[in-house]
Design an enzyme around this catalytic site. Structure first.
Site, PDB file in Angstrom:
ATOM      1  N   HIS A  76      93.667  14.509  -9.627  1.00  0.00           N
ATOM      2  CA  HIS A  76      92.673  14.788 -10.335  1.00  0.00           C
ATOM      3  C   HIS A  76      91.983  13.779 -11.189  1.00  0.00           C
ATOM      4  O   HIS A  76      90.792  13.941 -11.486  1.00  0.00           O
ATOM      5  CB  HIS A  76      93.167  16.195 -11.297  1.00  0.00           C
ATOM      6  CG  HIS A  76      93.795  15.651 -12.562  1.00  0.00           C
ATOM      7  ND1 HIS A  76      95.366  15.617 -12.647  1.00  0.00           N
ATOM      8  CD2 HIS A  76      93.410  15.341 -13.691  1.00  0.00           C
ATOM      9  CE1 HIS A  76      95.658  15.417 -13.893  1.00  0.00           C
ATOM     10  NE2 HIS A  76      94.153  15.300 -14.647  1.00  0.00           N
ATOM     11  N   ASP A 121      99.475  16.364  -7.003  1.00  0.00           N
ATOM     12  CA  ASP A 121      98.559  15.890  -7.799  1.00  0.00           C
ATOM     13  C   ASP A 121      98.845  14.225  -7.702  1.00  0.00           C
ATOM     14  O   ASP A 121      99.393  13.768  -8.848  1.00  0.00           O
ATOM     15  CB  ASP A 121      98.319  16.323  -9.399  1.00  0.00           C
ATOM     16  CG  ASP A 121      97.400  16.058  -9.862  1.00  0.00           C
ATOM     17  OD1 ASP A 121      96.510  15.199  -9.516  1.00  0.00           O
ATOM     18  OD2 ASP A 121      97.502  16.235 -11.411  1.00  0.00           O
ATOM     19  N   GLY A 214      96.993  12.747 -24.819  1.00  0.00           N
ATOM     20  CA  GLY A 214      97.200  12.867 -23.740  1.00  0.00           C
ATOM     21  C   GLY A 214      96.572  11.862 -22.630  1.00  0.00           C
ATOM     22  O   GLY A 214      96.012  10.859 -23.223  1.00  0.00           O
ATOM     23  N   SER A 216      96.402  11.611 -18.689  1.00  0.00           N
ATOM     24  CA  SER A 216      96.509  12.155 -17.298  1.00  0.00           C
ATOM     25  C   SER A 216      96.689  10.792 -16.198  1.00  0.00           C
ATOM     26  O   SER A 216      96.039   9.710 -16.466  1.00  0.00           O
ATOM     27  CB  SER A 216      95.221  12.755 -16.622  1.00  0.00           C
ATOM     28  OG  SER A 216      95.366  14.211 -17.037  1.00  0.00           O
ATOM     29  N   GLY A 217      97.611  10.990 -15.329  1.00  0.00           N
ATOM     30  CA  GLY A 217      97.584   9.803 -14.219  1.00  0.00           C
ATOM     31  C   GLY A 217      98.751   9.080 -14.664  1.00  0.00           C
ATOM     32  O   GLY A 217      98.925   8.095 -13.922  1.00  0.00           O
TER      33      GLY A 217
END
Ligand SMILES: *[C@@H]1O[C@H](CO)[C@@H](O)[C@H](O)[C@H]1NC(C)=O
Ligand SMILES: *[C@@H]1O[C@H](CO)[C@@H](O)[C@H](O)[C@H]1NC(C)=O
Length: 262
Positions: A76, A121, A214, A216-217
């Site tokens: 994503h 993902d 946070g 992501s990844g």
């Protein structure tokens, strides 16, 4: 702009959760990957951590360096992006200065990635040049097996997704310890997610909750191996809603094959 709206929606969801009404949204953009209760750390302690940045040098996701020219991240993070517009900063505790900035030659994400369910993902970036290991830059091995439920793991990131709760973004790398929760246990009645947890995921239960941060990844690491990729979750919301990660052991074959062929 879109990113900001996403962050606001995510944080509003968190706000309602704190008020005692947790509802699981089917919209994955309301379940942005995030870290809770982070503490300042250094890149030397987590030298596989990288920052994915736009040509305007703004951080948008985390990633992990797995060999001299391959970074693993979340699908994503890469959807809709061009390799020529992505840069990777390695070897810096600060996301916005220092270390090494390298261009990206090619990127790919798992063809089975499902933006509704967040299954598969995972994505990779091939760097435009080889990067040698130093004290601040190291390749991390992929886990072959998902660690057992209860295994301590560490998640790191710069918390770029939290515009609302964190009044200032941490420039210094953040780390938090979580306990691994197997996807079956995470989908069980012990937690509140139920059947939106799939076998390409692994959960991480935060031992403490604090500010909402946070990335992501970014990497989830146990026993010096990459076991997860920060994917989504309502980690700020409740102890019954662990952070959700892409399960590296389950996705390892795709990572290896794609890294070989790009
Ligand atoms: C994503 O998963 C949902 C639920 O299983 C399914 O209905 C949908 O067709 C999937 N989408 C894609 C693009 O595979
Ligand atoms: C893929 O796996 C093979 C066999 O384990 C290994 O030799 C190779 O280095 C791996 N490739 C990458 C890019 O990690």
């Amino acid at each position: 702009m879109h990113g900001l709206v996403v962050a606001l929606v995510a944080c509003l969801a968190v706000g309602s959760a704190w008020a005692g009404t947790v509802s699981i949204s089917p919209n994955p953009f309301e379940r942005e990957g995030r870290i809770v209760g982070g503490e300042d750390t250094t890149i030397r302690a987590h030298p596989y951590q990288v920052s994915l940045q736009t040509s305007r040098s703004s951080h948008f996701c985390g990633g992990s360096l797995i060999n001299r020219n391959t970074v693993v991240t979340a699908a994503h993070c890469l959807q809709g992006r061009k390799a020529s517009k992505v840069y990777v900063r390695l070897g810096s505790t600060l996301y916005n200065e220092g270390g090494l900035v390298v261009a990206v030659r090619e990127l790919a994400y798992n063809e089975k990635y499902n933006a509704s369910t967040m299954e598969f993902d995972v994505g990779i970036l091939k760097l435009a040049e080889d990067v040698e290991e130093t004290e601040d830059i190291r390749y991390i091995e992929l886990a072959k097996e998902t660690p057992a439920t209860g295994t301590p793991a560490i998640v790191t990131g710069w918390g770029s997704k939290c515009y609302f709760w964190c009044m200032t973004l941490p420039k210094v790398l953040q780390a938090v310890v979580v306990n691994i929760v197997d996807w079956r246990v995470c989908a069980s009645d012990a937690y509140k997610y139920g059947d939106i947890i799939y076998d390409t995921m692994v959960c991480g239960y935060e031992q403490k909750k604090d500010a909402c941060q946070g990335d992501s990844g970014g990497p989830l690491v146990a026993e010096n191996k990459l076991v997860g990729i920060v994917s989504w979750g309502y980690a700020c919301a409740s102890n019954l809603l662990p952070g959700v990660y892409a399960d590296v052991a389950a996705l390892r074959e795709w990572i290896n094959e794609t890294a070989e062929k790009l």
